[in-house]
Write an enzyme that holds these catalytic residues in place. Structure first.
Site, PDB file in Angstrom:
ATOM      1  CB  ALA A  57      -4.932  -3.226   7.082  1.00  0.00           C
ATOM      2  CE  LYS A  58      -4.021  -7.779   0.501  1.00  0.00           C
ATOM      3  NZ  LYS A  58      -5.311  -8.124   0.888  1.00  0.00           N
ATOM      4  NE  ARG A  59      -3.633   0.777   6.956  1.00  0.00           N
ATOM      5  CZ  ARG A  59      -4.590   0.482   6.335  1.00  0.00           C
ATOM      6  NH1 ARG A  59      -4.777  -0.398   5.460  1.00  0.00           N
ATOM      7  NH2 ARG A  59      -5.772   1.027   6.676  1.00  0.00           N
TER       8      ARG A  59
END
Lengths: 271, 271
Positions: free
Chosen positions: A95-97
């Site tokens: 998700a690379k949040r």
């Protein structure tokens, strides 16, 4: 899932393969488009055909968000299917949040609690208080972007920060964060020569390694410099496996490709 | 929406206020929880009460993802409601995305095309090819994280990179990217003293400024150092406005708080 359980699975399956479930409706077999939920049907077939060859699945959330509500439903069904049928498999929400503290907590809840992924990928740019909310979940893992597999990695990640490349600063600084034992790191296979130095900073951590296959990374090189006594590597392949064929035999073709990688890994593990 | 249309709206409404729609079900009035879609009902009431006082709305996607499918449905309904009833308002998907090129394209499609937001926030860590897919959309805007409002900003963003702080490298490098005229930047209000230097690098760009209110930033200081001849600022307030009251009068209370900020802005604009 604990790190020890992941290591056990690697030895049992003789594999440290992660399969990226990045479903693009333009690339999957045409006959699936007539089903009610083509994304899930595709994933289910891939999972049924490959679960004995890999230790992790990694859906990238972009490919689900791109289909709106239907996409999120397919993501939910996919993670539930894996958790119910193959609970021994490590799951990664790619998700690379990353956001300010109270907001990162919401993301952490979404992926680690509600969707019940074992781990989530997180971007480091906003620093400590953007990452620690993810680290607070017990037996869950936060996979921090360190050195990514793309060309843009050279824009900032490899730039010299106070005498050391930015990605090394990220590695070192993150070790001081609360619950840092729950950290893993993304390090691209396209930069195999960097692994030796990375291992000097984080000898024990697991590394999620994208970029083998479609992006040009080499498995042997990555293992030579990146493996530790607990293996410490999850090698991801997405397009190279799931789109091996777009005919009726797509799941078998994916299994064949996965098997090739698993067998390479088995040889490496037996050395 | 073009930048010129945004500037016109600012002058017309005498406001450069952005309201953050970060809906937390634990904080909204209890009576809304009995409705079919409490998140949307809350947003609708806030929008109905404040649309004449602000020029932008910014839902942070974390607060929607945290409620799974229902959350995404509420996000869809919220952006559709704004676009149908107040098409003159600039919309920001505060998503802080960023991934390798083909994956960023999927995020860009999701937020700028399907959900039809005017803009999306993007993290810079993965560099050029992770951001350019967003920039490719005409009359859409990519709001790049530069200097964020949180404490963790000092972990990496203000570190010295080849003689210059990382966030300045991000600003300068991003100017060389294709379609860079579609860039705006996130700069936190909590760091007002940095605005003068930032304006030397990007004199013309719009800045999205979080951190006024709950996080302690000061509007006067931000405007003093950050405003340009086209105003060039969108000042965001989330919690300070939308949670002004959690009783039946929540929407009026939000409007009162928004009006206070709008009036401060009107005075600044008239100078």
């Amino acid at each position: 899932m604990t790190t020890q359980q992941l290591i056990s699975q690697i030895h049992k399956k003789k594999s440290f393969l992660c399969i990226g479930l990045d479903v693009d409706l333009n690339k999957i077999p045409k006959h699936l488009l007539q089903t009610e939920d083509p994304i899930f049907e595709f994933n289910k077939a891939i999972i049924d055909a490959t679960h004995h060859l890999c230790v992790a699945y990694k859906p990238n959330t972009a490919f689900y968000e791109a289909y709106g509500l239907k996409g999120w439903k397919a993501l939910e069904k996919t993670i539930n299917y894996i958790n119910q049928n193959h609970p021994e498999i490590f799951t990664i929400a790619d998700a690379k949040r990353g956001d300010i503290g109270n907001t990162s907590s919401m993301y952490a809840k979404a992926f680690l609690e509600d969707l019940a992924f074992d781990s989530v990928t997180v971007a480091p740019y906003m620093g400590k208080d953007s990452v620690e909310p993810f680290l607070a979940f017990k037996n869950k893992h936060t996979i921090l972007l360190a050195l990514t597999s793309n060309e843009g990695a050279f824009d900032f990640q490899t730039k010299n920060v106070d005498g050391k490349e930015l990605y090394k600063q990220v590695l070192e600084t993150s070790k001081t964060w609360k619950n840092s034992e729950n950290l893993m790191y993304v390090v691209g296979a396209t930069k195999a020569e960097y692994f030796a130095e990375i291992r000097r900073i984080i000898p024990d951590s697991f590394l999620l390694v994208p970029g083998v296959g479609a992006q040009g990374g080499n498995l042997q090189d990555v293992c030579k410099y990146g493996m530790n006594s607990n293996i410490g590597l999850l090698i991801n392949s997405s397009r190279g496996i799931i789109y091996a064929s777009n005919n009726n035999d797509f799941a078998e073709a994916a299994a064949t490709k996965a098997k090739e990688l698993q067998q390479e890994m088995e040889i490496i593990l037996s050395k």
